[in-house]
Design an enzyme around this catalytic site. Structure first.
Site, PDB file in Angstrom:
ATOM      1  N   LEU A  14      70.339  12.711  25.942  1.00  0.00           N
ATOM      2  CA  LEU A  14      69.954  11.362  25.508  1.00  0.00           C
ATOM      3  C   LEU A  14      69.991  11.221  23.989  1.00  0.00           C
ATOM      4  O   LEU A  14      69.665  12.146  23.254  1.00  0.00           O
ATOM      5  CB  LEU A  14      68.556  11.032  26.041  1.00  0.00           C
ATOM      6  CG  LEU A  14      68.431  11.107  27.566  1.00  0.00           C
ATOM      7  CD1 LEU A  14      66.990  10.790  27.990  1.00  0.00           C
ATOM      8  CD2 LEU A  14      69.404  10.164  28.259  1.00  0.00           C
ATOM      9  N   GLY A  16      71.274   5.523  21.648  1.00  0.00           N
ATOM     10  CA  GLY A  16      71.857   4.491  22.519  1.00  0.00           C
ATOM     11  C   GLY A  16      71.044   4.368  23.804  1.00  0.00           C
ATOM     12  O   GLY A  16      70.669   3.272  24.240  1.00  0.00           O
ATOM     13  N   HIS A  17      70.754   5.535  24.408  1.00  0.00           N
ATOM     14  CA  HIS A  17      69.922   5.524  25.620  1.00  0.00           C
ATOM     15  C   HIS A  17      68.514   5.003  25.305  1.00  0.00           C
ATOM     16  O   HIS A  17      67.930   4.257  26.087  1.00  0.00           O
ATOM     17  CB  HIS A  17      69.800   6.934  26.197  1.00  0.00           C
ATOM     18  CG  HIS A  17      71.101   7.575  26.563  1.00  0.00           C
ATOM     19  ND1 HIS A  17      71.656   8.586  25.829  1.00  0.00           N
ATOM     20  CD2 HIS A  17      71.953   7.353  27.589  1.00  0.00           C
ATOM     21  CE1 HIS A  17      72.791   8.973  26.398  1.00  0.00           C
ATOM     22  NE2 HIS A  17      73.005   8.235  27.467  1.00  0.00           N
ATOM     23  N   GLY A  75      74.947   0.040  28.587  1.00  0.00           N
ATOM     24  CA  GLY A  75      75.405  -0.153  27.217  1.00  0.00           C
ATOM     25  C   GLY A  75      76.736  -0.884  27.158  1.00  0.00           C
ATOM     26  O   GLY A  75      77.661  -0.560  27.910  1.00  0.00           O
ATOM     27  N   LYS A 117      78.724  -0.454  24.962  1.00  0.00           N
ATOM     28  CA  LYS A 117      79.695   0.556  24.511  1.00  0.00           C
ATOM     29  C   LYS A 117      80.705   0.859  25.625  1.00  0.00           C
ATOM     30  O   LYS A 117      81.871   1.100  25.372  1.00  0.00           O
ATOM     31  CB  LYS A 117      78.933   1.817  24.110  1.00  0.00           C
ATOM     32  CG  LYS A 117      79.631   3.083  24.407  1.00  0.00           C
ATOM     33  CD  LYS A 117      79.821   3.943  23.226  1.00  0.00           C
ATOM     34  CE  LYS A 117      80.772   5.079  23.453  1.00  0.00           C
ATOM     35  NZ  LYS A 117      80.729   5.713  24.738  1.00  0.00           N
ATOM     36  N   ASP A 118      80.242   0.846  26.871  1.00  0.00           N
ATOM     37  CA  ASP A 118      81.124   1.038  28.026  1.00  0.00           C
ATOM     38  C   ASP A 118      81.325  -0.329  28.680  1.00  0.00           C
ATOM     39  O   ASP A 118      80.841  -0.594  29.784  1.00  0.00           O
ATOM     40  CB  ASP A 118      80.493   2.040  28.988  1.00  0.00           C
ATOM     41  CG  ASP A 118      80.277   3.390  28.319  1.00  0.00           C
ATOM     42  OD1 ASP A 118      81.262   4.111  28.130  1.00  0.00           O
ATOM     43  OD2 ASP A 118      79.121   3.705  27.945  1.00  0.00           O
ATOM     44  N   SER A 151      77.496   8.736  21.315  1.00  0.00           N
ATOM     45  CA  SER A 151      77.992   9.155  22.620  1.00  0.00           C
ATOM     46  C   SER A 151      77.632  10.619  22.814  1.00  0.00           C
ATOM     47  O   SER A 151      77.657  11.402  21.855  1.00  0.00           O
ATOM     48  CB  SER A 151      79.520   9.006  22.671  1.00  0.00           C
ATOM     49  OG  SER A 151      80.029   9.728  23.779  1.00  0.00           O
TER      50      SER A 151
HETATM   51  P1  AMP Z   1      75.820   7.964  29.801  1.00  0.00           P
HETATM   52  O1  AMP Z   1      74.640   8.869  29.757  1.00  0.00           O
HETATM   53  O2  AMP Z   1      76.879   8.295  28.779  1.00  0.00           O
HETATM   54  O3  AMP Z   1      76.358   7.748  31.186  1.00  0.00           O
HETATM   55  O4  AMP Z   1      75.277   6.561  29.332  1.00  0.00           O
HETATM   56  C1  AMP Z   1      74.172   5.961  29.981  1.00  0.00           C
HETATM   57  C2  AMP Z   1      74.062   4.565  29.516  1.00  0.00           C
HETATM   58  O5  AMP Z   1      73.880   4.533  28.090  1.00  0.00           O
HETATM   59  C3  AMP Z   1      75.323   3.737  29.804  1.00  0.00           C
HETATM   60  O6  AMP Z   1      74.928   2.456  30.243  1.00  0.00           O
HETATM   61  C4  AMP Z   1      75.996   3.692  28.471  1.00  0.00           C
HETATM   62  O7  AMP Z   1      76.812   2.553  28.309  1.00  0.00           O
HETATM   63  C5  AMP Z   1      74.803   3.637  27.540  1.00  0.00           C
HETATM   64  N1  AMP Z   1      75.201   4.053  26.198  1.00  0.00           N
HETATM   65  C6  AMP Z   1      75.907   5.165  25.868  1.00  0.00           C
HETATM   66  N2  AMP Z   1      76.152   5.182  24.539  1.00  0.00           N
HETATM   67  C7  AMP Z   1      75.587   4.054  24.033  1.00  0.00           C
HETATM   68  C8  AMP Z   1      75.492   3.500  22.709  1.00  0.00           C
HETATM   69  N3  AMP Z   1      76.041   4.102  21.649  1.00  0.00           N
HETATM   70  N4  AMP Z   1      74.850   2.333  22.556  1.00  0.00           N
HETATM   71  C9  AMP Z   1      74.295   1.694  23.638  1.00  0.00           C
HETATM   72  N5  AMP Z   1      74.345   2.171  24.894  1.00  0.00           N
HETATM   73  C10 AMP Z   1      74.985   3.341  25.090  1.00  0.00           C
END
Ligand code: AMP
Length: 283
Positions: free
Chosen positions: A31, A34-35, A145, A147-148, A183
């Site tokens: 985490l 962003g998370h 996010g 971002k995706d 990320s």
């Molecule tokens: P992940 O753990 O990479 O699957 O991401 C979990 C959630 O966090 C997803 O909804 C992503 O889009 C979001 N997320 C990842 N990186 C960011 C960021 N830099 N800013 C905002 N949300 C993010």
């Protein structure tokens, strides 16, 4: 107090006792801020916040990618506690994909271009696991996010089409001071790759500036994205896109809005980023 739950049964029991509305934040762990921003939004909007930490094998294209995905559960749990998350579901693979599991959720047109093309099966894995999480948690709201960006579109489509009771809420991309989107994959960048990686955001900003100063040609904006990336020798572009933000069809002409997006490799690490162009209301 943050409760950590491992099984579906533990999750169900805990959910029966919480106040509504529930805000769900699905993550794959490792985490970062962003998370945290998703958890903060969920905390502000809901009586109960549920986060999930699950590295979903079905959304990886290569087994190696899955095995080298960074993990640190102790640190992740401390972050969840710090953000006031009430319940953390951190299941094993067998708890998510129960014995005999044999269902795949495949979203149509919005899942096909961009990441869908570059990573066959990726969005089937995402849509399937998110459908399971929505079914298990029954949250009023779920936070993802921007971002995706394509992932948000795929999940929205899936939730609407399957009449799932969870509203999908997109939250802004959180960035490092130099513009690099946070990320979990950034940890794999070497120091020189890390120094080069803000080129994604620079390319997006350059194309957005061209659009704001009147450029309307999709090709011209795609060329702008490519030109900025080409100036960075460590950046190997996978795709650049100037697309309709509702359908993801590539645009010849950009009028009121467009989603600029790109995927770029630095060595073996693949990064994505995007920027939404929107004319101000009334323009
Ligand atoms: P992940 O753990 O990479 O699957 O991401 C979990 C959630 O966090 C997803 O909804 C992503 O889009 C979001 N997320 C990842 N990186 C960011 C960021 N830099 N800013 C905002 N949300 C993010």
């Amino acid at each position: 107090m943050t409760q950590i739950l491992r099984t579906r049964a533990e999750l169900r029991t805990a959910l029966a006792a919480v106040d509504r509305p529930i805000g769900l934040v699905p993550t794959m762990g490792w985490l970062h801020d962003g998370h945290r921003s998703l958890m903060q939004r969920a905390r502000a909007d809901n009586s109960t916040v549920v986060a999930t930490i699950f590295v979903n094998p079905r959304q990886f294209n290569h087994a190696e990618d899955f095995s080298k995905y960074p993990r640190n559960e102790q640190r992740d749990l401390a972050i969840c506690a710090d953000e006031g998350v009430d319940l953390v579901w951190a299941p094993s693979v067998d708890e998510v994909y129960v014995p005999g599991f044999d269902t795949l959720v495949t979203v149509g047109a919005v899942a096909r271009p961009l990441e869908g093309l570059a990573r066959p099966g990726h969005f089937d894995g995402v849509a399937t696991v998110v459908a399971i999480l929505f079914g298990l948690v029954g949250a009023e709201h779920a936070y993802f996010g921007q971002k995706d960006a394509q992932q948000v579109m795929v999940i929205r489509r899936m939730a609407r089409d399957l009449a799932l009771p969870t509203d999908v809420i997109a939250c802004p991309t959180v960035r490092e001071p130099d513009g690099l989107a946070l990320s979990s994959r950034n940890v794999h960048l070497s120091p020189t790759e890390r120094a080069a990686a803000p080129v994604l955001h620079r390319a997006l900003l350059a194309a957005a500036a061209r659009w704001r100063s009147g450029e309307r040609s999709g090709d011209a904006l795609r060329s702008e994205l490519e030109a900025v990336l080409q100036a960075e020798p460590l950046a190997q572009p996978d795709y650049v896109s100037v697309a309709d933000p509702l359908t993801l069809a590539e645009l010849d002409q950009v009028e009121a809005s467009a989603l600029l997006s790109l995927a770029v490799r630095f060595g073996s690490t693949r990064l994505i980023d995007n920027e939404l162009l929107e004319a101000p209301a009334g323009a």
